[in-house]
Design a protein around this motif. Structure first.
Motif, short mmCIF file in Angstrom:
data_model
loop_
_atom_site.label_atom_id
_atom_site.label_comp_id
_atom_site.label_asym_id
_atom_site.label_seq_id
_atom_site.Cartn_x
_atom_site.Cartn_y
_atom_site.Cartn_z
N GLN A 170 0.74 -1.28 0.04
CA GLN A 170 0.01 0.12 0.09
C GLN A 170 0.85 1.17 0.10
O GLN A 170 0.28 2.31 -0.46
N VAL A 303 -3.05 -3.02 -7.28
CA VAL A 303 -3.27 -2.22 -6.26
C VAL A 303 -2.80 -0.86 -6.25
O VAL A 303 -1.85 -0.71 -7.05
N ALA A 304 -3.38 0.14 -5.71
CA ALA A 304 -2.91 1.52 -5.42
C ALA A 304 -1.72 1.65 -4.60
O ALA A 304 -1.88 1.09 -3.51
N ALA A 379 -9.73 0.85 -7.66
CA ALA A 379 -8.75 1.42 -7.23
C ALA A 379 -8.80 3.00 -7.51
O ALA A 379 -8.23 4.04 -6.93
#
Lengths: 432, 283, 308
Positions: A170, A303-304, A379
């Protein structure tokens, strides 16, 4: 369909819309959408050679519909900027131009002088905020973006992560710790693959890191009004470069990072020899070229990742972003507007269904997306606009400086200093 | 040394020389060509490994079919031939005419233009002003404009090579032709041009290679699929929709672009090399 | 050979006076078509470009204004100017060295037009036919980190071999210069063979009678007499290196970082960003380097030609 929270940008766009609508009602001198569009003409269209077959089908559909013809010039992607800028500078213009979807490269076309103002066209009313903002300068809309937007984050191999007992990253600290775990546990796997021959190095080195600082375009605005400098030693650009150099020094990147390519990147992620890479939406088509969508969805996640929190960033896509140069031939200019009306209007749904992409207009049905694309869509909901959108001089300049940084030819501070110089050079050129 | 005669020694030397040259030729020529060919027969995935091994899965037919169909090969080939042949012929004629004049004149104006022509070989082309001029005369994007620019930028090479050569020629022949009442054009065609053959041959080889492989001017001066030459059609086609390099197709394209030149070379190889090695490059 | 000595006595530019009596201006008419083309499509664009080097001209605005040496200063500030000049000179030097050593070696080995020699000549000439783009692609593939060269080295070296030839700034620059030389060495070979063939056989025989060995004969007789061929190869080599673009584009794209960004590539990049003034400035630098290096060489070549 406000997919991406852009706050100030959206407000600005709405303001721009209001202004342009007033301008329209006051009577625009440009061609209008009413009246029968001309037929029997041949329009020239320049576009990047990497446009998808579905997009070309869409263009050809207009030929049938309108009775006009398109003379299509495929610009080879590595030469895109050079060919178009050079021909443009020499006064050669197409009737329809496929070009990068951000204000900075658009400024390099001197839009006020050279591009038709599209603000009064129908598509503007339903266009996505980020897409619309990408084509807006000085309250005038100059481009129609057919999408999808380039949403940037991190792609990862789910199995490699599961085997090593890792969670998706993350933040940049997560990237560093995942990297050291993988280097210890599975030495055969490259933690992060960097495609150093491409402009994509900007993603990990800068765009992603700064995404969380650019809520409501806060950082872009601060650079633009001079309250922050690109090369502030404690500013996010230098910090991002330092984090990037840190990952490089830690040995997280592929050995051949400086000569890495996006195809090798995709291949490595699919076969599990690569754990992660940072890229935008366009990587999906590269992955899909290697396996069927179900396999890709099962293997790869998106994912961001930003400096400390999961924030994606997005900007316009060079594929499917259309401008209408002023050519002085009013019949052809009108036909070109008819072309835009067609591809953004009646034919757009067919294009979406064929290409299976995230739309950039409201009032259409989003086609059934593959799982990975859904992840990206999700996202992007809490994402920001990429910070360099709208800052002139960042196109080739930033990626060139990051490539030097990657190759160890400059320090983070030196790289930021050069970007600052490039920015000032471009600003002076615009006359700001 | 006492047991081998000079003859045997030189034979041994010769054999060693050729063994050495043969070994040298392997990485220098054979491996690059082999890699080019063998990878052009592979699938996209397999070719991305870039190995020298034979393909496990042959995709030769698919790859080359793609070059012919999607790659617009025959359009490119036709354009390349239609452009290269006239350009080379015109450059040779205009260049040799000018070279004769330059070699035989001491006039200030011609000395200056000769110098400018020689400079044109070594300075990079100024693309933007060139496009601007072509646009002004209505030829930008057309085959004619492209041919005009190629002719103008290549003629300097022939002038440079041929002037040096003509200066070494005695003036006796041309003077005799003049005394026989032949006009300048006749003298040029029947006396000077045949005399210049060796140097023009050298020039022609360099021209053909340069014109056939020209990419930079073609990229900027030709517009539209219909006008594209081979380097253009194949370059834009070989790049995948994602912008990545598809090695199998790149190599198949390279093979097909090079083949016309290669065939010409195989057929004319003796002439080319003897022309080059006896020609007047050093004149 | 009386005419040759006459020619020599008169010097390069002194043409015979006699033809003038026939037709004073035929020279002009014969040169005219070439002159028009060269002026229109070389000189005028070149001068325009040189002028633009001193202007503020970008894609952002349609105004073009004089700005003196500002473009050069900007390029120097960005570290582009000095770096690109250095890279270009190194590239040209390496390429020329490999080309001339290789060409001379091959020419010496293959001078006699025997059947075997002709085959070898033909083989070594093949790379000349390949386009610059193709050469760049072929060698980018051969030199790739997992490519054939490293596969070969891994097979013969213990512990395997991984090295990104085009990923390290120094080896990448040497590699692209080498590719340039690879492509042109066949031409250098033919030029040297032509040069060797032009040397009168008696000179060798005389040297051999004086007791000079093959090595001595090579250095003392061949090398000095090959000077014109050498000049020609050097000029062509420099010209090639200065305008080299396609090999570098296909092989490294100017990278890693800017390690193979020669002036021509740097100029091209500036164009791509719509910065036409600075792009023109870099073009002008190429022209100046070309003139500074090539003109003395050409005049030296011409002097020797007279002496022969």
């Amino acid at each position: 369909m406000m997919r991406i929270r852009t706050g100030g940008v959206a407000a600005l766009t709405i303001l721009a819309l209001g202004v342009s609508l007033t301008a329209c009602s006051a009577g625009s001198s440009e061609g209008t959408d009413s009246g029968d569009p001309p037929t029997g003409l041949t329009l020239t269209l320049w576009h990047p050679a990497f446009d998808s077959p579905e997009l070309l089908d869409l263009y050809h559909a207009w030929e049938e519909e309108s009775g006009n013809k398109l003379d299509i010039f495929d610009v080879p992607p590595p030469e895109l900027m050079n060919v178009i800028q050079t021909k443009w500078a020499a006064g050669e213009k197409p009737d329809i131009l496929g070009w990068l979807g951000d204000p900075a490269p658009m400024l390099a076309l001197n839009p006020l002088q050279n591009l038709q103002d599209l603000s009064d066209m129908t598509f503007v009313k339903t266009a996505d905020a980020v897409a619309l903002n990408g084509g807006t300068f000085d309250d005038k809309v100059y481009s129609a973006q057919l999408g999808p937007l380039a949403v940037t984050g991190v792609y990862y191999n789910k199995k490699v992560f599961a085997d090593a007992g890792l969670e998706a990253p993350q933040s940049y600290d997560d990237l560093a710790s995942i990297c050291s775990t993988l280097l210890g546990s599975t030495p055969g796997v490259t933690p992060i693959y960097e495609a150093g021959t491409t402009g994509a190095v900007m993603n990990l080195a800068s765009s992603n890191y700064i995404a969380e600082s650019n809520v409501d375009s806060a950082f872009s605005d601060a650079i633009a009004d001079g309250s922050e400098k690109i090369n502030d030693p404690d500013g996010p650009i230098v910090k991002g470069f330092e984090a990037y150099a840190g990952l490089r020094d830690q040995g997280c990147f592929n050995d051949d990072a400086t000569t890495g390519t996006e195809e090798a990147q995709a291949k490595g992620l699919m076969d599990g020899s690569v754990a992660m890479f940072a890229s935008d939406t366009n990587a999906v088509s590269r992955l899909d070229a290697l396996a069927d969508a179900a396999t890709v969805d099962a293997t790869v996640g998106f994912v961001a990742v930003s400096a400390t929190s999961p924030v994606a960033n997005s900007h316009g896509n060079p594929s499917g972003t259309l401008y209408l140069p002023k050519t002085g031939d009013s019949a052809k200019e009108a036909a070109a507007r008819d072309f835009i009306n067609f591809v953004t209007g009646p034919a757009y749904q067919d294009y979406l269904d064929a290409a299976k992409i995230i739309p950039t207009f409201s009032g259409v049905t989003t086609p059934e997306l593959q799982g990975l694309m859904q992840d990206i869509d999700k996202a992007s909901t809490d994402g920001t606009a990429t910070y360099w959108v709208g800052l002139p001089g960042f196109g080739g300049g930033l990626s060139g400086e990051v490539q030097k940084l990657l190759a160890g030819q400059s320090t983070p501070q030196q790289a930021a200093d050069s970007v600052q110089t490039l920015y000032e050079q471009a600003k002076a050129a615009i006359g700001e | 040394m006492s047991t081998t005669s000079p003859m045997q020694a030189s034979r041994l030397q010769q054999t060693l020389k050729y063994i050495f040259l043969g070994i040298f030729a392997v990485p220098w020529v054979a491996v690059p060509l082999w890699m080019l060919l063998v990878n052009s027969f592979k699938t996209e995935g397999e070719s991305s490994v870039l190995s020298l091994a034979l393909p496990t899965e042959w995709a030769a037919v698919e790859n080359y079919t793609k070059v012919f169909t999607e790659g617009n090969y025959f359009v490119g080939l036709g354009n390349s031939l239609l452009i290269a042949i006239p350009v080379v012929v015109v450059v040779l004629i205009l260049g040799s005419m000018a070279a004769w004049a330059y070699a035989r004149s001491n006039a200030m104006g011609l000395r200056v233009t000769f110098f400018i022509s020689a400079m044109s070989i070594m300075l990079p082309p100024a693309i933007i002003p060139t496009i601007f001029i072509l646009t002004k005369i209505g030829l930008q994007g057309t085959t004619w404009g492209y041919m005009l620019v190629l002719t103008a930028t290549k003629v300097g090479v022939i002038i440079f090579l041929a002037v040096g050569f003509v200066r070494t020629l005695p003036t006796d022949y041309e003077e005799a032709a003049q005394l026989d009442g032949a006009g300048r054009l006749r003298t040029y065609w029947h006396v000077i041009l045949p005399l210049m053959r060796p140097v023009l041959f050298t020039g022609a080889v360099m021209l053909v290679i340069g014109v056939w492989n020209d990419f930079l001017f073609a990229l900027f001066l030709l517009a539209g699929k219909a006008n594209a030459t081979l380097p253009l059609t194949l370059y834009s086609f070989a790049l995948a929709p994602t912008g990545a390099v598809r090695w199998n197709l790149v190599f198949a394209s390279v093979v097909m672009t090079s083949i016309p030149l290669f065939i010409a070379y195989v057929v004319l190889q003796r002439r080319v090399l003897s022309g080059l090695t006896e020609g007047g490059t050093t004149g | 050979m009386t005419s040759t000595t006459r020619q020599g006595r008169r010097g390069a530019f002194n043409a015979p006076r006699r033809p003038r009596r026939f037709h004073p201006t035929w020279h002009f008419w014969f040169a005219l078509p070439a002159i028009i083309l060269v002026l229109a499509f070389f000189l005028v664009p070149f001068l325009a470009n040189a002028g633009f080097a001193f202007t503020q001209w970008t894609a952002y605005s349609s105004d073009i204004t004089w700005n003196g040496f500002e473009n050069f200063r900007t390029l120097a500030d960005l570290g582009v100017l000095g770096h690109a000049v250095l890279i270009t000179l190194v590239y040209a030097a390496v390429s020329m060295l490999v080309q001339n050593v290789g060409g001379l070696f091959l020419a010496n080995a293959l001078q006699e037009p025997t059947r075997v020699n002709n085959v070898f000549r033909a083989v070594f000439f093949i790379p000349v036919l390949v386009s610059g783009l193709a050469a760049g692609y072929i060698w980018a593939a051969l030199l790739a980190a997992q490519g054939p060269l490293n596969q070969f080295l891994s097979a013969i070296l213990p512990g395997g071999f991984v090295y990104s030839w085009l990923g390290n700034p120094v080896s990448a620059l040497v590699a692209v210069a080498f590719v340039d030389a690879w492509k042109w060495v066949g031409l250098a070979m033919t030029v040297y063979i032509a040069g060797l063939n032009a040397i009168p056989k008696q000179l060798f025989e005389a040297a051999a009678l004086d007791g000079a060995g093959p090595w001595r004969r090579f250095w003392k007789v061949k090398v000095p007499l090959l000077a014109p061929a050498f000049s020609f190869n050097v000029v062509i080599g420099i010209v090639g290196a200065l305008s080299s673009l396609d090999i570098i584009f296909a092989a490294t794209g100017g990278g890693p970082g800017d390690a193979t960004t020669v002036l021509q590539v740097a100029s091209y990049r500036q164009y791509g960003q719509g910065l036409f003034g600075t792009a023109s400035a870099l073009s002008l630098v190429i022209a100046v380097i070309g003139v500074v290096i090539a003109i003395p060489l050409i005049s030296a070549l011409r002097r020797r030609e007279v002496r022969l």
